[in-house]
Enzyme design. Structure first.
Site, short mmCIF file in Angstrom:
data_model
loop_
_atom_site.label_atom_id
_atom_site.label_comp_id
_atom_site.label_asym_id
_atom_site.label_seq_id
_atom_site.Cartn_x
_atom_site.Cartn_y
_atom_site.Cartn_z
N ASP A 1 0.84 -1.20 0.00
CA ASP A 1 0.00 0.00 0.00
C ASP A 1 0.87 1.25 0.00
O ASP A 1 1.97 1.25 -0.55
CB ASP A 1 -0.91 -0.07 1.25
CG ASP A 1 -2.24 0.64 1.05
OD1 ASP A 1 -2.25 1.88 0.99
OD2 ASP A 1 -3.28 -0.05 0.93
N HIS B 1 -3.43 5.97 3.93
CA HIS B 1 -4.23 4.83 3.47
C HIS B 1 -3.71 3.51 4.04
O HIS B 1 -4.47 2.73 4.63
CB HIS B 1 -4.20 4.82 1.94
CG HIS B 1 -5.19 3.90 1.28
ND1 HIS B 1 -4.84 2.63 0.88
CD2 HIS B 1 -6.48 4.07 0.94
CE1 HIS B 1 -5.90 2.06 0.32
NE2 HIS B 1 -6.91 2.91 0.33
N SER C 1 -11.67 -0.28 0.42
CA SER C 1 -10.31 -0.37 0.97
C SER C 1 -10.34 -0.72 2.44
O SER C 1 -9.41 -1.31 2.97
CB SER C 1 -9.57 0.97 0.82
OG SER C 1 -9.20 1.19 -0.51
#
Ligand SMILES: [Ca+2]
Ligand SMILES: [Ca+2]
Length: 445
Positions: free
Chosen positions: A153, A217, A389
């Site tokens: 990621d 994220h 996600s």
């Protein structure tokens, strides 16, 4: 994508398999016939991607991903296509399986619901962990003990108070070397694994061992999987990771704009396997046309590594509007869509009766983010985000819990158990018509 070399490879393997003289002669004759038939296209360009191919604007035409017949990868950069063919393709033609352009990959855009809930804030309600019955696992002592989970990621804030003890540190790159220097920063590959200073994963954006997360994220995903706590019941006020004794392996390939290269994603997944990851969290994707990504996930299946992909946030049926890797449907893949707190499928989640395996909580999920410098602006180290996600790491955490629950459990068994024990709802549009339930999954082992 056409695969002109596959026929050739197949005929080579058939020569090896059949030992009878007649069969061998027939096979050889067939091979010659096939090669002759292919001859007009069987020049060096036959393994090259079409020069007009842009993969929805994602193709990077100066960079090439090469897959060799022996299963290895090669990554090449050459702006001049003709030069690339002359200098690289011609000398290596006999061993090349296929070549494609590198591509840009994005993290799925998430919705930021609120920034900055503080510790103790009832807004940190852990509804997702409650919805999947994580308590039952914690109470049973099934907490992901020792399972390495790769978060491929945007990086991870490894200094976050609820994550710093949850990282799959590489002890071979820690401590001091014979000259008394800190092994984490001595610019030496102390453990000889091919990566310099990779004490806390590897950063393929900047090609170093310095782990950080500019956008939050990857850190948010990591908190959902394994934020530290010792509870056996759901509490409010701080994040409770689904598998709090699993170890997060941060592998960074998405940069500060949430964009990354497919070539770096491939390298990142190779690295994850090398470091012992059993599960890969892939909260990213896009339209794309990447044969190499499909090949890589297929390889992961052969290596007994579970690849868990986010379904995507286009609110679309993947059967009609496929996004990848969500829509690949490979043996050890799970593709996860999202439900809201109401437990209904949320509007943004992609869905498909054939490609999305089940749903997990994805809406208004509070988890960890870097305290400083996060683009989302959190000053507290916590943020609420919405997207598939966020649903994906719930499934990843659940898989880690099941894998750790009993000796001898295989990743294949874990995947089957999760699929067979979903809570069903007639309105869900996915393969199982279900949503994730850890407690039932554990009982099925
Ligand atoms: Ca190393
Ligand atoms: Ca070092």
């Amino acid at each position: 994508m056409q695969d002109p070399k596959k026929a050739q490879a197949d005929s080579i393997s058939s020569k090896i398999i059949y030992s009878g003289t007649t069969l061998l002669l027939v096979t050889l004759a067939m091979s010659v016939a096939m090669l002759t038939a292919c001859a007009p296209q069987n020049n060096y360009s036959s393994v090259m991607p079409d020069s007009t191919q842009n993969c929805g604007g994602a193709a990077v035409q100066a960079k090439y991903i090469v897959h060799n017949l022996d299963g290895t990868w090669d990554f090449q950069e050459e702006p001049d296509r003709t030069k690339f063919i002359d200098k690289y393709v011609k000398p290596n033609f006999e061993k090349i399986h296929f070549i494609e352009y590198d591509q840009r990959i994005s993290a799925f855009q998430v919705h930021i619901d609120s920034t900055g809930p503080t510790q103790g804030d009832p807004a940190i309600n852990n509804w997702g962990a409650a919805a999947i019955n994580a308590e039952a696992a914690w109470a049973a002592g099934a907490r992901g003990n020792g399972v390495i989970v790769a978060v491929v990621d945007s990086g991870v804030d490894i200094t976050h108070p609820q994550l710093k003890n949850q990282i799959a540190y590489n002890t071979g790159e820690m401590g001091t070397d014979s000259s008394g220097r800190d092994k984490t920063t001595n610019q030496v590959d102390d453990d000889g694994n091919g990566f310099v200073d990779d004490y806390a994963g590897y950063n393929f954006v900047e090609n170093n061992g310095i782990m950080h997360d500019d956008v939050g994220h990857g850190t948010h995903v990591s908190g959902i999987i394994a934020a530290e706590h010792t509870d056996t019941t759901i509490k409010t006020g701080y994040v409770q990771g689904v598998a709090p004794q699993a170890k997060i392996l941060p592998v960074r390939f998405l940069g500060s704009t949430n964009g990354g290269l497919l070539s770096d994603a491939l390298k990142a997944m190779d690295y994850a396997v090398m470091r012992g990851a059993k599960i890969i969290n892939a909260s990213w994707g896009g339209p794309g046309c990447a044969t190499s990504l499909q090949q890589k996930i297929s390889d992961l299946s052969n290596q007994n590594v579970l690849f868990v992909a986010a379904a995507g946030n286009s609110g679309a049926n993947l059967d009609l509007s496929p996004e990848y890797p969500a829509a690949y449907s490979l043996p050890l893949q799970l593709t996860i869509g999202a439900i809201a707190n109401s437990l209904f499928q949320d509007y943004y989640s992609n869905y498909s009766k054939h490609l999305v395996h089940f749903f997990a909580p994805g809406t208004a999920i509070v988890s960890t983010v870097p305290t400083k410098g996060a683009a989302e602006g959190s000053t507290t180290g916590y943020i609420s985000m919405t997207g598939t996600s966020m649903a994906t790491p719930f499934a990843v955490g659940a898989a880690a819990v099941l894998l750790s629950a009993k000796a001898g459990v295989t990743i294949q068994t874990v995947r089957s158990a999760l699929l067979q024990t979903v809570d069903q709802n007639a309105t869900y549009v996915n393969v199982t018509q279900g949503r994730l339930d850890i407690a039932r999954g554990l009982n099925a082992l």
